[in-house]
Write a protein that holds these residues in place. Structure first.
Motif, PDB file in Angstrom:
ATOM      1  N   GLU A  77      -3.406   2.193   8.179  1.00  0.00           N
ATOM      2  CA  GLU A  77      -3.162   1.699   6.608  1.00  0.00           C
ATOM      3  C   GLU A  77      -4.272   1.611   5.710  1.00  0.00           C
ATOM      4  OE1 GLU A  77      -0.254  -1.131   6.503  1.00  0.00           O
ATOM      5  OE2 GLU A  77       1.410  -0.069   7.181  1.00  0.00           O
ATOM      6  N   GLU A  78      -5.110   0.835   6.281  1.00  0.00           N
ATOM      7  CA  GLU A  78      -6.550   0.595   5.438  1.00  0.00           C
ATOM      8  C   GLU A  78      -7.101   1.801   5.357  1.00  0.00           C
ATOM      9  OE1 GLU A  78      -8.454  -3.481   6.370  1.00  0.00           O
ATOM     10  OE2 GLU A  78      -7.198  -3.100   7.966  1.00  0.00           O
ATOM     11  N   ALA A  79      -7.247   2.736   6.560  1.00  0.00           N
ATOM     12  CA  ALA A  79      -8.014   3.796   6.487  1.00  0.00           C
ATOM     13  C   ALA A  79      -7.363   4.909   5.494  1.00  0.00           C
ATOM     14  CB  ALA A  79      -7.912   4.609   7.882  1.00  0.00           C
ATOM     15  N   LEU A  80      -5.964   4.975   5.171  1.00  0.00           N
ATOM     16  CA  LEU A  80      -5.340   5.934   4.373  1.00  0.00           C
ATOM     17  C   LEU A  80      -5.458   5.287   3.043  1.00  0.00           C
ATOM     18  CD1 LEU A  80      -3.125   7.995   3.667  1.00  0.00           C
ATOM     19  CD2 LEU A  80      -1.348   6.123   4.004  1.00  0.00           C
ATOM     20  N   ASP A  99      -2.596  13.177   3.830  1.00  0.00           N
ATOM     21  CA  ASP A  99      -0.986  13.537   3.853  1.00  0.00           C
ATOM     22  C   ASP A  99      -0.509  13.495   5.212  1.00  0.00           C
ATOM     23  OD1 ASP A  99      -1.058  13.694   0.777  1.00  0.00           O
ATOM     24  OD2 ASP A  99      -0.967  15.944   0.997  1.00  0.00           O
ATOM     25  N   LYS A 100      -1.264  14.089   6.120  1.00  0.00           N
ATOM     26  CA  LYS A 100      -0.997  13.961   7.574  1.00  0.00           C
ATOM     27  C   LYS A 100      -0.983  12.716   8.255  1.00  0.00           C
ATOM     28  CE  LYS A 100      -2.207  18.910   8.848  1.00  0.00           C
ATOM     29  NZ  LYS A 100      -3.235  19.579   9.715  1.00  0.00           N
ATOM     30  N   LEU A 101      -2.091  12.109   7.712  1.00  0.00           N
ATOM     31  CA  LEU A 101      -2.001  10.681   8.402  1.00  0.00           C
ATOM     32  C   LEU A 101      -0.986   9.690   7.809  1.00  0.00           C
ATOM     33  CD1 LEU A 101      -3.358   8.427   9.765  1.00  0.00           C
ATOM     34  CD2 LEU A 101      -4.867   8.062   7.838  1.00  0.00           C
ATOM     35  N   GLU A 102      -0.428   9.854   6.376  1.00  0.00           N
ATOM     36  CA  GLU A 102       0.576   9.207   5.729  1.00  0.00           C
ATOM     37  C   GLU A 102       1.926   9.567   6.520  1.00  0.00           C
ATOM     38  OE1 GLU A 102       2.226   8.150   1.480  1.00  0.00           O
ATOM     39  OE2 GLU A 102       1.194   9.949   1.768  1.00  0.00           O
ATOM     40  N   LEU A 105       2.110   7.602   9.800  1.00  0.00           N
ATOM     41  CA  LEU A 105       2.327   6.309   9.539  1.00  0.00           C
ATOM     42  C   LEU A 105       3.853   6.251   9.278  1.00  0.00           C
ATOM     43  CD1 LEU A 105      -0.533   5.013   7.440  1.00  0.00           C
ATOM     44  CD2 LEU A 105       0.120   4.275   9.581  1.00  0.00           C
ATOM     45  N   LYS A 106       4.431   7.039   8.535  1.00  0.00           N
ATOM     46  CA  LYS A 106       5.977   6.817   8.138  1.00  0.00           C
ATOM     47  C   LYS A 106       6.850   7.062   9.373  1.00  0.00           C
ATOM     48  CE  LYS A 106       5.670   8.447   3.335  1.00  0.00           C
ATOM     49  NZ  LYS A 106       6.222   9.307   2.425  1.00  0.00           N
ATOM     50  N   ALA A 107       6.430   8.003  10.399  1.00  0.00           N
ATOM     51  CA  ALA A 107       6.968   8.162  11.501  1.00  0.00           C
ATOM     52  C   ALA A 107       6.856   7.073  12.389  1.00  0.00           C
ATOM     53  CB  ALA A 107       6.472   9.540  12.248  1.00  0.00           C
ATOM     54  N   ARG A 108       5.821   6.423  12.566  1.00  0.00           N
ATOM     55  CA  ARG A 108       5.745   5.156  13.373  1.00  0.00           C
ATOM     56  C   ARG A 108       6.632   4.010  12.889  1.00  0.00           C
ATOM     57  NH1 ARG A 108      -0.599   4.360  14.817  1.00  0.00           N
ATOM     58  NH2 ARG A 108      -0.821   6.364  15.899  1.00  0.00           N
TER      59      ARG A 108
END
Length: 738
Positions: A703-706, A726-729, A732-735
Motif C-alpha cells: 500500500e505504501e508502494a502504491l 494500476d496492476k498493483l492496485e 491489492l483489491k483482489a487480496r
C-alpha cells in the motif's frame, strides 16, 4: 526543527549541452535509471586483492573498478564517475570522465544495438555531416561489450564544428535481478531486459590517449555489494511538534540509538531495530532537567551525556543512566571556567577513555570565540584550543583525535575537513578529494559542504556533502576511499556511525516525499576492525539545523523552483517595463530597466538591442536603432500567468504544460530554459519516489508502494509507471476481496 543553514552554496547550474550529450541524455531520460541495491554476496575487498599497483578499487553505481589513484571521483546526476584533468563541471572538453549509468531498458524494447541506432537516427535528423563511427569489442565484468565512438560535423550559420561521443554497452542483458533496483515483475508481465551502459566524456584526443586505461578499468570490473546498503528504516514518531527540533542522533557500541528533542526537553532511546526503549527529560534549571539541550553522546559504559545551555553563562553537561537517572553534572560555562569555558555547546563527544570533548562558543553569533574544550571524566580541564571560524561539524576518532569540518575564511565553496590531536595540534587537512590526489585544491565552480561527520573504530571518516547529496568516505589519513550518492533521500538531519562503520542517517521527508521521518541504518560492506578489548562508543556532531518541512505538494523555503520562478518573473516584468518606456521615447529609462532584466536572466538578443540603444543615445536621440523586442502576445502571456498560478499552488506539472503552451505561441529563451530546468527537476523528483516505492514493495509494504508510485505520477506522468501502479492496485483489491 533545525536552524536555517548558513552560507548555503549553490547547486550545480544546468547548462545547455552539445549535440552528442543531448542524444545520450535523451536515452537516459527515456529509460529507467536503475542502480544496484544488493550484492551477490557480502564478500569484502578490504585488501583490494588483485588490484594492480597504482590503482585502487572504486565503486561506481553498479560495479567495483580498478581505477588509477590519480583519477578523481565526481558525483553527477547519473551517479559516480572518475575523471582526469579539469573537473567536468568546469572544463569544456578537456577531461576524461567516466560515468557508470547503470541498467537501462533498450529503446523500443530492442537489443543493445537499439541504443546505437537511436544515436545514428539523431545524427541524421540533426543533419550531422561526415558522420563516422568506430566499434571495438571489449569486456565488462567478464561480459561481452562494445566500445562505440562516433563523430561528425555540425554547422551553425557559417561556423562548422566537430562533435563526437563515446560509450560502452554490454551486448547481453543483465541477468542478475538481485542487483537491479527495479520494480519486481507483476504476475503475467514478461521480465524487462536491461543493459549495462557506460558513458564517457572528453575530447577525442583525451579518450584515445586513455583508451587502454579505460578498457582495463572496465575489464577489471567486479560485482558485489555497494559500500553502503540500506538495511533498515526506522520511523521515529515525528508528528506535529514532536521531534520537530531534534539534536543527534548518536549510537552506542551495542547499537542503541539516542535522539534528542530540544523543545520538548526530552531524550528518546531506541533499540537497534527502532523500538522505543526509554524516554525521559523535563524543562528546568535543576539537576536532571534541561533549559535548552543541544547535543548528546554515549559514553564508553553506555551512559548518555547531554549538553545543555543554561542562563547566566553556566552551560553544563549532564550524564544519565539509560533510564534517565542523573549520574553526574559538570559545569562548562564561563561563570565557572572563565575564558576557558564554553557557554553554548554545539557539538559533544566522549572518548573510549571517558574524556569529554565539547565544541561551541562563548556568545551567540561570535564565531571568533569558537573553541574546543577537553575535560577529564571528572570534569577537569585537560586542554582547550580555538577551532576555525565557521566550523559546522565534529566527530571523535580513536585515541581522542577530533575531526572538524569548516569553511575557510572568505570561502564557503571549498570547505575542509581537519583532524586534530587531543591537544589541538592539526594532524591532517583535506577537501573533497582527500589527501594525495589534489584534495587541497578544488577547481572553480566545484562545491564541497560537509555538514555532518562520523567516525568508526579504525578512524575512518564519513562526511555527508550537502552540495552534492553524497556520503564521502576517507581513511584515517584523509585518503579518499569511496563516495555513495544519496539522491533519493529527503532532508538529511543527522549522521552517526557504529564502531564497525555502519551508518545511522536521520531523514526528514521533503515536500515531495510520501515516507515518514526515520532513522535509516546503512550496512557497511567494508566493516572496520574493532579492538579485542571492547567496542568504543561512536560519537557524532549534532546536525546543522534546517527549516521545518511543509506538507507534500507545498512550497518549502528555499525551493529552487520558486527561487527560479521569482527571478524569471522579475526579469520578464522589467523587460516589459523597458519595452514600454522605449515605445514612449524614454531610451535612458528603457536601457536601465533592460540592464536590470539582463542581470537576472541573460538574453543575447536583448543584450544586442541594449547595445544598439546605447550607441544610438551617444550619437543622436533620433538615430535609428534596432527595433524594440516585441511585446509578448496576450495569449502567450495568459498561458504563462496560468502556469505561475498553478506553480504557486504546488501543481508543478500542470504549470509546466502551461509554460510549454506559452512557448508554442511565443519563443522566449528565458522561459524555455526555465521550463527545461523545471522538467528535469520534476523527473528527478518522480524517480526518487519510484525508487522509494520499489523499496517498499520489496519489503512487502504494497500500500505504501502504491502511494509512492501515485505520488511520482503527480510529479511527472509516465505511462509505464501508471500501468504498473494500476496492476498493483488491482492485486491489492483482489487480496482484500478474494
Amino acid at each position: 526543527m533545525k536552524e536555517p543553514k548558513k552560507g548555503t552554496v549553490p547547486r550545480k547550474s544546468i547548462r545547455r549541452r552539445p549535440w552528442p550529450e543531448r542524444i545520450l541524455l535523451l536515452l537516459v531520460g527515456m529509460c529507467s535509471l536503475v542502480f544496484f541495491a544488493d550484492g551477490v554476496a557480502r564478500s569484502v575487498f578490504a585488501a583490494e586483492e588483485g588490484v594492480p599497483e597504482g590503482m585502487a578499487l572504486r565503486w561506481a553505481n553498479a560495479l567495483y573498478l580498478a581505477v588509477p589513484r590519480e583519477w578523481k571521483p565526481v558525483v553527477e546526476r547519473d551517479g559516480v564517475g572518475f575523471f582526469k584533468g579539469i573537473h567536468p563541471d568546469v572544463g569544456a572538453d578537456g577531461p576524461v570522465m567516466m560515468v557508470m549509468v547503470g541498467l537501462m531498458e533498450a529503446p523500443g524494447a530492442g537489443g543493445y544495438r537499439a541504443f546505437l541506432e537511436d544515436i545514428e537516427k539523431g545524427a541524421k535528423k540533426d543533419d550531422i555531416a561526415n558522420f563516422t563511427k568506430r566499434e571495438e569489442d571489449i569486456t565488462i565484468a567478464g561480459l561481452p561489450a562494445l566500445f562505440y565512438s562516433f563523430s561528425g560535423d555540425v554547422r551553425k550559420g557559417e561556423v562548422s564544428r566537430s562533435v563526437g561521443g563515446n560509450l560502452v554497452i554490454c551486448k547481453e542483458p543483465w541477468k542478475d535481478d538481485k542487483m537491479a533496483d527495479s520494480p519486481p515483475a507483476l504476475p503475467g508481465d514478461p521480465p524487462a531486459e536491461r543493459f549495462l551502459l557506460v558513458m564517457l566524456g572528453g575530447d577525442a584526443a583525451s579518450i584515445e590517449a586513455e583508451r587502454e586505461t579505460i578498457k582495463h578499468m572496465l575489464g577489471s570490473a567486479r560485482r558485489d555489494a555497494p559500500p553502503l546498503r540500506e538495511a533498515a528504516r526506522m520511523p521515529y514518531g515525528a508528528e506535529g511538534e514532536r521531534f520537530r527540533f531534534t539534536f543527534g542522533p548518536t549510537v552506542a557500541a551495542d547499537g542503541v540509538l539516542a535522539l534528542g528533542d530540544s523543545r520538548a526537553y526530552r531524550v528518546t532511546l531506541f533499540s537497534p531495530d527502532g523500538a522505543v526503549l526509554a524516554e525521559w527529560g523535563s524543562k528546568g534549571e535543576g539537576d536532571g532537567a534541561f533549559s535548552y539541550p543541544r547535543a548528546l553522546a554515549f559514553g564508553p559504559d553506555g551512559s548518555v551525556y547531554v549538553a545543555d545551555d543554561r542562563s547566566g553563562y553556566t552551560g553544563d553537561v549532564q550524564r544519565f543512566s539509560r533510564d534517565g537517572r542523573l549520574l553526574a553534572r559538570v559545569s562548562v560555562g564561563t561563570k565557572l571556567l572563565g575564558e576557558q569555558g564554553i557557554n553554548y555547546v554545539t557539538h559533544l563527544g566522549v572518548s573510549e577513555r571517558g574524556e569529554i570533548f565539547l565544541a561551541g562558543q562563548n556568545s551567540l553569533g561570535d564565531g571568533n570565540s569558537a573553541g574546543m574544550l577537553r575535560l577529564s571524566p571528572e570534569g577537569n580541564v585537560l586542554s582547550r584550543f580555538q577551532v576555525p571560524q565557521g566550523f559546522r561539524a565534529m566527530t571523535l576518532l580513536p585515541g581522542g583525535k577530533i575531526a572538524l569540518a569548516y569553511a575557510p575564511e572568505g570561502d564557503v565553496r571549498a570547505e575542509r575537513i581537519a583532524v586534530h590531536a587531543p591537544s589541538g595540534e592539526r594532524l591532517a587537512e583535506w577537501s573533497i578529494y582527500g589527501t594525495g590526489i589534489g584534495g587541497e585544491d578544488i577547481d572553480e565552480g566545484v562545491y564541497f559542504r560537509p555538514t555532518f561527520l562520523a567516525g568508526d573504530a579504525e578512524g575512518r571518516i564519513y562526511a555527508f556533502d550537502d552540495a552534492e547529496e553524497a556520503l564521502w568516505m576517507y581513511g584515517p589519513d584523509g585518503v579518499f576511499l569511496q563516495v555513495v550518492p544519496l539522491k533519493n533521500f529527503g532532508i538529511m538531519e543527522g549522521l552517526a556511525a557504529t564502531p564497525r562503520g555502519d551508518l545511522i542517517l536521520q531523514e526528514r521527508p521533503g515536500s515531495m516525499s510520501a515516507s515518514p521521518a526515520a532513522l535509516v541504518r546503512f550496512e557497511n560492506a567494508f566493516p572496520a576492525r574493532v579492538p579485542d578489548g571492547g567496542l568504543p562508543s561512536a560519537f557524532v556532531s549534532p546536525p546543522v539545523e534546517t527549516a521545518p518541512p511543509v506538507a507534500a505538494g507545498g512550497d518549502a523555503p528555499g525551493d529552487p523552483l520558486l527561487e527560479e520562478l521569482e527571478r524569471l518573473r522579475k526579469a520578464l516584468a522589467l523587460r516589459e517595463e523597458g519595452a514600454a518606456k522605449e515605445k514612449a521615447g524614454d531610451l535612458s529609462g528603457a536601457v536601465e530597466l533592460f540592464r536590470e532584466s539582463l542581470a537576472l536572466a541573460p538574453d543575447p538578443e536583448l543584450e544586442a538591442h541594449v547595445a544598439n540603444l546605447e550607441k544610438g543615445r551617444k550619437t543622436s536621440p533620433e538615430s535609428a536603432v534596432s527595433p524594440a523586442p516585441p511585446l509578448v502576445p496576450a495569449e502567450a502571456l495568459a498561458r504563462y500567468e496560468e502556469g505561475v498560478a498553478l506553480q504557486r499552488e504546488g501543481r508543478y506539472y500542470e504549470a509546466l504544460r502551461k509554460y510549454r503552451e506559452s512557448l508554442e505561441l511565443n519563443e522566449d529563451p528565458i522561459l524555455a530554459d526555465y521550463a527545461d530546468s523545471l522538467e528535469r527537476l520534476l523527473r528527478e523528483r518522480a524517480q526518487k519516489l519510484v525508487t522509494r516505492a520499489i523499496a517498499y514493495q520489496k519489503e512487502g509494504r504494497l500500500e505504501e508502494a502504491l502511494a509512492a508510485y501515485r505520488k511520482s505520477l503527480e510529479n511527472y506522468p509516465d505511462p509505464r509507471i501508471a500501468a504498473y501502479a494500476d496492476k498493483l492496485e488491482e492485486i491489492l483489491k483482489a487480496r482484500k476481496n478474494p
